[in-house]
Design an enzyme around this catalytic site. Structure first.
Site, PDB file in Angstrom:
ATOM      1  N   CYS A 152       0.831  -1.215   0.000  1.00  0.00           N
ATOM      2  CA  CYS A 152       0.000   0.000   0.000  1.00  0.00           C
ATOM      3  C   CYS A 152       0.856   1.253   0.000  1.00  0.00           C
ATOM      4  O   CYS A 152       0.642   2.175  -0.786  1.00  0.00           O
ATOM      5  CB  CYS A 152      -0.967  -0.001   1.181  1.00  0.00           C
ATOM      6  N   HIS A 178      -6.798   3.793   3.827  1.00  0.00           N
ATOM      7  CA  HIS A 178      -6.864   2.406   4.311  1.00  0.00           C
ATOM      8  C   HIS A 178      -8.237   2.145   4.929  1.00  0.00           C
ATOM      9  O   HIS A 178      -8.814   3.033   5.560  1.00  0.00           O
ATOM     10  CB  HIS A 178      -5.798   2.151   5.388  1.00  0.00           C
TER      11      HIS A 178
HETATM   12  N1  PCA Z   1      -3.305  -3.811   2.050  1.00  0.00           N
HETATM   13  C1  PCA Z   1      -1.863  -4.017   2.045  1.00  0.00           C
HETATM   14  C2  PCA Z   1      -1.520  -4.259   0.598  1.00  0.00           C
HETATM   15  C3  PCA Z   1      -2.807  -4.563  -0.089  1.00  0.00           C
HETATM   16  C4  PCA Z   1      -3.847  -4.153   0.851  1.00  0.00           C
HETATM   17  O1  PCA Z   1      -5.058  -4.118   0.629  1.00  0.00           O
HETATM   18  C5  PCA Z   1      -1.086  -2.897   2.721  1.00  0.00           C
HETATM   19  O2  PCA Z   1      -1.630  -2.239   3.629  1.00  0.00           O
HETATM   20  O3  PCA Z   1       0.071  -2.669   2.376  1.00  0.00           O
END
Ligand code: PCA
Length: 221
Positions: A152, A178
């Site tokens: 991410c 997020h």
């Molecule tokens: N969360 C991960 C990568 C893909 C996702 O949905 C992250 O927080 O890095």
């Protein structure tokens, strides 16, 4: 339908989510952004796309989407298990440091997203205005000071680098959000319905807010 001959093109919002990773069978980020595909928000058309949870490939896929759509606004969305609220990310750092392998089996440790790139980039989303709008509607939200060091953050950094350096994307604003688990994945969680409602409001607020309400936001260098 717009008549392509006469209508000026509708400006676009690019929304991305990720595929499932780390043993999960689904990823709420993809379910939520998919639900907004083709929706109109504040005079803009949403285009939703999925990125692979893979270092490198995810950034390449995002760069391709940016070139294809030339969006006015980009919000990349990912799952952050363990968080209780929609997290509006402030900063992307030039670090890949994976605790688990990505979906292609890669696990970079203490490497740069882009060797020689700036240490970090700030979001260009009006995160304080978005926070106020979400909390005002009773949707759990917070400003987050780290998107982690997995795929991410890697995508967030790649996004901000593209927006900062590509001609043709200089006016595009973007950032990263997020989202918590869904109730079936673990606790704390939020429902898909609340995630969709929250993202929709976050997008509308970003489009309606050219500069952040926080004094000095985006001005740190
Ligand atoms: N969360 C991960 C990568 C893909 C996702 O949905 C992250 O927080 O890095």
């Amino acid at each position: 339908m717009d008549n392509p001959k006469t209508a000026t093109p509708v400006p676009r919002v690019l929304l991305t989510g990720f595929d499932a990773f780390g043993g999960d069978v689904l990823n709420p980020s993809w379910l939520a952004v998919q639900a907004l595909h083709r929706r109109r928000i504040y005079g803009h058309q949403v285009v939703a796309a999925q990125l692979p949870t893979v270092f490198g490939a995810a950034r390449v896929a995002l760069a391709r989407l940016l070139r294809a759509h030339k969006p006015a606004l980009v919000i990349c969305v990912g799952q952050a298990g363990g968080r209780a609220a929609i997290s509006l990310e402030r900063i992307a750092i030039n670090v890949d440091d994976a605790r688990i392998a990505d979906n292609a089996g890669a696990q970079p440790v203490d490497t740069a997203v882009l060797p020689g790139g700036p240490v970090a980039y700030f979001t260009t989303l009006p995160i304080k205005a978005m926070l106020q709008a979400l909390q005002g509607k009773g949707i759990p939200a917070e400003v987050s000071q780290t998107a982690g060091t997995f795929v991410c953050n890697h995508v967030f950094y790649g996004l901000m680098h593209e927006l900062a350096t590509r001609r043709g994307l200089k006016r595009t604003r973007g950032g990263f959000v997020h989202v918590p688990w869904l109730p079936g994945q673990g606790q704390p969680s939020m429902t898909t319905q609340d995630l969709v409602r929250g993202l929709r409001l976050a997008i509308a607020t970003a489009l309606a807010t050219p500069a952040d309400i926080a004094k000095g936001a985006g001005a740190i260098s």
